[in-house]
Write a protein that holds these residues in place. Structure first.
Motif, PDB file in Angstrom:
ATOM      1  N   ASN A 199       0.830  -1.201   0.000  1.00  0.00           N
ATOM      2  CA  ASN A 199       0.000   0.000   0.000  1.00  0.00           C
ATOM      3  C   ASN A 199       0.868   1.255   0.000  1.00  0.00           C
ATOM      4  OD1 ASN A 199      -2.382  -1.613   0.286  1.00  0.00           O
ATOM      5  ND2 ASN A 199      -1.914  -1.822   2.451  1.00  0.00           N
ATOM      6  N   VAL A 200       0.402   2.305  -0.675  1.00  0.00           N
ATOM      7  CA  VAL A 200       1.169   3.550  -0.740  1.00  0.00           C
ATOM      8  C   VAL A 200       0.251   4.750  -0.571  1.00  0.00           C
ATOM      9  CG1 VAL A 200       0.990   3.671  -3.256  1.00  0.00           C
ATOM     10  CG2 VAL A 200       2.815   4.920  -2.089  1.00  0.00           C
ATOM     11  N   VAL A 201       0.769   5.771   0.113  1.00  0.00           N
ATOM     12  CA  VAL A 201       0.126   7.085   0.199  1.00  0.00           C
ATOM     13  C   VAL A 201       1.122   8.103  -0.336  1.00  0.00           C
ATOM     14  CG1 VAL A 201      -0.804   8.859   1.720  1.00  0.00           C
ATOM     15  CG2 VAL A 201      -1.281   6.445   2.193  1.00  0.00           C
ATOM     16  N   LEU A 202       0.706   8.913  -1.295  1.00  0.00           N
ATOM     17  CA  LEU A 202       1.568   9.922  -1.921  1.00  0.00           C
ATOM     18  C   LEU A 202       1.048  11.307  -1.574  1.00  0.00           C
ATOM     19  CD1 LEU A 202       3.737  10.910  -3.979  1.00  0.00           C
ATOM     20  CD2 LEU A 202       2.002  10.621  -5.760  1.00  0.00           C
ATOM     21  N   LYS A 203       1.969  12.185  -1.140  1.00  0.00           N
ATOM     22  CA  LYS A 203       1.627  13.585  -0.893  1.00  0.00           C
ATOM     23  C   LYS A 203       2.718  14.449  -1.498  1.00  0.00           C
ATOM     24  CE  LYS A 203      -0.958  12.829   3.396  1.00  0.00           C
ATOM     25  NZ  LYS A 203      -1.081  13.175   4.825  1.00  0.00           N
ATOM     26  N   GLY A 204       2.319  15.526  -2.173  1.00  0.00           N
ATOM     27  CA  GLY A 204       3.317  16.373  -2.809  1.00  0.00           C
ATOM     28  C   GLY A 204       2.812  17.772  -3.063  1.00  0.00           C
ATOM     29  N   GLY A 205       3.689  18.556  -3.686  1.00  0.00           N
ATOM     30  CA  GLY A 205       3.321  19.915  -4.042  1.00  0.00           C
ATOM     31  C   GLY A 205       3.491  20.907  -2.917  1.00  0.00           C
ATOM     32  N   GLY A 206       4.227  20.517  -1.864  1.00  0.00           N
ATOM     33  CA  GLY A 206       4.455  21.436  -0.755  1.00  0.00           C
ATOM     34  C   GLY A 206       5.558  22.427  -1.062  1.00  0.00           C
ATOM     35  N   HIS A 207       6.074  23.077  -0.040  1.00  0.00           N
ATOM     36  CA  HIS A 207       7.119  24.093  -0.209  1.00  0.00           C
ATOM     37  C   HIS A 207       8.351  23.481  -0.875  1.00  0.00           C
ATOM     38  CE1 HIS A 207       9.528  27.625   0.591  1.00  0.00           C
ATOM     39  NE2 HIS A 207      10.452  26.859   1.168  1.00  0.00           N
ATOM     40  N   GLY A 208       8.821  24.114  -1.928  1.00  0.00           N
ATOM     41  CA  GLY A 208      10.013  23.629  -2.615  1.00  0.00           C
ATOM     42  C   GLY A 208       9.798  22.353  -3.407  1.00  0.00           C
ATOM     43  N   GLY A 209       8.545  22.015  -3.688  1.00  0.00           N
ATOM     44  CA  GLY A 209       8.267  20.802  -4.446  1.00  0.00           C
ATOM     45  C   GLY A 209       8.421  19.537  -3.622  1.00  0.00           C
TER      46      GLY A 209
END
Length: 378
Positions: A199-209
């Motif tokens: 299983n995977v959870v992806l989070k992105g797009g925060g400060h500095g990529g």
């Protein structure tokens, strides 16, 4: 509103409950936590269980602090179950649906003061009429990792876009991604090869990529089988989502875990599947593998000599030392760098300084410590 809740209650997910009150007429009151395939958490402070029927009202947390009203009813004999969620601030589906309802079948009951539930079925959500439909399957909060569902969430009006990412180890990530402004997130599975899906959870797009992949082994066992319990990628990435076209190019560092402790670390690179040919393969330690997948002593107990076998998943500096019950080293068996592979070494216990008793065989591999116990008899 109360009438709608009472008539439309439906139970999604598995429920783990702790008895609160034993009422009269064989009616039991228990508190329930339900986790469904969408990541929503349903809380029923008082679930009434009487005979073969159960019902209650509470709340459902859709994430981000969004709390809706919820209700539940079911029958353990015919296995029918209903579950409802009502938006307390309906706005015609500007951002959220006005309500959604699950119905289906479930095995449910109380055993040893624990309410058990496993169910599945169909759902509908509403915005001045039916908006969408789908399916659900769920289990108790303690086993929430087993649930999964389609890309449309019943509480939201947006869809999740299927995306594919592959990393430098050749693992393929299949994720349903949603985007909110510059941020994106999603859940899915990782094919690590050999037919194994994690299983995977992806989070992105925060400060500095900034980007984070959190991967969990659904059969975690403290690394006894040689696989880690999971790993986390952290780093940065350039990404874009245009319609159903997702591009991704990222890199960073990772840690793997065994029973909550760091078991290994390294670096990663990854790109969207369409651009996988541009990936620089990572030849370091595989984050799904425990560096020492086996450390076995045979025979055990031992009288004259023991064979100590171990397996390395990657090149590493290895030290294997035997300690007595006073934690004093009595024999260094290995102290050198070794490549990945299967190894064994003999420990001769006939030395004058080796008395009968318990000893520890300790393997230190690139700073990580693994150990096992051996009994010497005379």
């Amino acid at each position: 509103m109360k009438k709608i809740l009472a008539m439309s209650t439906l139970l999604l997910g598995t429920v783990m409950l702790v008895p609160k009150v034993q009422a009269q007429n064989d009616e039991k009151h228990v508190s329930a936590c339900i986790h469904d395939g969408f990541g929503y958490v349903w809380s029923f402070p008082t679930l009434k269980v009487k005979g073969n029927k159960y019902s209650g009202s509470g709340t459902v947390d859709l994430g981000g602090g969004v709390i809706w009203n919820a209700s539940i009813s079911g029958n353990s004999t015919n296995q029918k179950v209903n579950f409802a969620a009502i938006n307390p601030s309906p706005d015609g589906c500007t951002s959220y649906t006005d309500s959604f309802f699950y119905k289906g079948t479930a095995t449910a009951g109380i055993a040893m003061h624990q309410f058990t539930f496993t169910g599945s079925g169909s759902w509908k959500n509403y915005c001045n009429g039916t908006l969408g439909t789908g399916t659900w399957a769920g289990t108790d909060c303690a086993h929430k990792g087993v649930a999964s569902d389609e890309n449309l969430e019943p509480g939201r009006t947006d869809k999740k876009t299927p995306v594919c990412i592959t990393d430098g180890f050749g693992f393929v990530y299949s994720i349903k991604l949603k985007q909110s402004g510059a941020k994106y997130s999603g859940k899915g599975t990782v094919d690590i090869g050999g037919g194994l899906l994690w299983n995977v959870v992806l989070k992105g797009g925060g400060h500095g990529g900034a980007v984070t992949f959190t991967v969990t082994n659904p059969a975690a066992d403290g690394c006894a089988s040689g696989h880690t319990d999971g790993f986390t990628f952290t780093g940065t990435a350039t990404e874009s989502l245009s319609g159903t076209v997702f591009s991704f190019n990222g890199s960073g560092t990772w840690n793997s875990y065994c029973s909550g402790s760091v078991a290994g670390s390294g670096t990663w690179t990854a790109a969207n599947c369409a651009a996988k040919g541009s990936i620089i393969m990572n030849h370091g330690q595989d984050p799904t593998r425990h560096q020492v997948s086996a450390l076995k002593v045979s025979p055990n107990p031992v009288t004259n000599s023991a064979n100590i076998a171990y397996t390395l998943s990657s090149t590493a500096k290895v030290n294997i030392t035997v300690y007595n019950s006073m934690q004093q080293p009595v024999k260094v068996l290995v102290n050198e760098a070794k490549t990945a592979g299967n190894y064994s070494v003999i420990w001769d216990t006939r030395s004058a300084q080796i008395n009968a008793g318990l000893y520890r065989v300790v393997a230190t591999v690139d700073g990580k410590v693994y150990s096992t116990t051996v009994m010497v008899v005379r």
